[in-house]
Write an enzyme that holds these catalytic residues in place. Structure first.
Site, mmCIF file in Angstrom:
data_model
loop_
_atom_site.group_PDB
_atom_site.id
_atom_site.type_symbol
_atom_site.label_atom_id
_atom_site.label_comp_id
_atom_site.label_asym_id
_atom_site.label_seq_id
_atom_site.Cartn_x
_atom_site.Cartn_y
_atom_site.Cartn_z
ATOM 1 N N CYS A 1 0.883 -0.988 -0.035
ATOM 2 C CA CYS A 1 0.041 -0.299 0.044
ATOM 3 C C CYS A 1 0.905 1.157 -0.012
ATOM 4 C CB CYS A 1 -1.064 -0.058 1.238
ATOM 5 S SG CYS A 1 -0.297 0.216 2.899
ATOM 6 N N CYS B 1 -2.359 1.109 -3.964
ATOM 7 C CA CYS B 1 -1.140 2.073 -4.809
ATOM 8 C C CYS B 1 -1.186 1.835 -6.279
ATOM 9 C CB CYS B 1 0.132 1.530 -4.234
ATOM 10 S SG CYS B 1 0.451 -0.091 -4.808
ATOM 11 N N CYS C 1 3.534 -0.992 -8.747
ATOM 12 C CA CYS C 1 4.082 -2.312 -8.570
ATOM 13 C C CYS C 1 4.521 -2.666 -9.741
ATOM 14 C CB CYS C 1 2.910 -3.262 -7.825
ATOM 15 S SG CYS C 1 3.604 -4.383 -6.816
#
Length: 140
Positions: free
Chosen positions: A11, A85, A89
Site C-alpha cells: 500500500c 497504490c 508495483c
C-alpha cells in the site's frame, strides 16, 4: 509456486492496510507462507490506530516499520497484493497480482479501522485457502 509460497502486500505508506494484512497472514498461516509488506511512499511509522486495532485481536504490530517497495521484493514474491497504490508495483511474468479495494485507515480512529481490519482478515483467510491450505494429517 514453491512449497512455501511468498506473498507481498503493498500500500502507499506501508503503515496500515499492508501491515495489518501481513500480520494476519503471519498469524493465520504461520510458517506455511513467507510474508512481506512494503509501500510505494512509506510513512514514518505504522498507523497507531492500526496497531491498536490489531492489539484488540491479540496481534502485536507495534515493532513493525514501514518499508520501501523494491523490485527485488516483487521479484521474490509469488503473489503481490496491492491496496490502493495503483500501478506502482512492477509487473513480472509468472506472478499473481491482486488488488484489494480497501478503505485507507490513514488519519482515522480505531473505530473506523476495526471494519478494515476485519475485512482484511476475511480476504487473508480466502488467500490462505488458495495458496497454503493446511496439510492433511498423516494417518497411522
Amino acid at each position: 509456486m514453491a512449497d512455501k509460497p511468498s506473498v507481498l502486500f503493498v500500500c502507499v505508506h506501508n503503515a496500515g492496510r499492508s501491515q495489518m494484512a501481513a500480520a494476519w497472514l503471519t498469524h493465520l498461516a504461520g510458517d506455511r507462507v513467507e510474508v512481506r509488506s512494503a509501500g510505494s511512499d512509506p510513512g514514518d511509522q505504522v498507523n497507531p490506530a492500526a496497531v491498536r486495532a490489531m492489539a484488540e485481536v491479540g496481534i502485536d504490530i507495534s515493532a513493525e516499520t514501514p518499508k520501501i517497495l523494491t523490485i527485488d521484493a516483487v521479484r521474490e514474491s509469488d503473489v503481490c497484493i496491492t491496496m490502493g497504490c495503483g500501478d506502482t508495483c512492477p509487473v513480472f511474468p509468472g506472478k499473481r497480482y491482486l488488488d484489494w479495494q480497501l478503505d485507507d485507515p490513514a488519519g482515522q480512529g480505531v473505530e473506523a479501522v476495526r471494519p478494515i481490519r476485519d475485512e482484511i482478515r476475511t480476504l487473508v483467510e480466502g488467500l490462505i485457502t488458495e495458496i497454503a491450505p493446511p496439510k492433511p494429517e498423516a494417518t497411522a
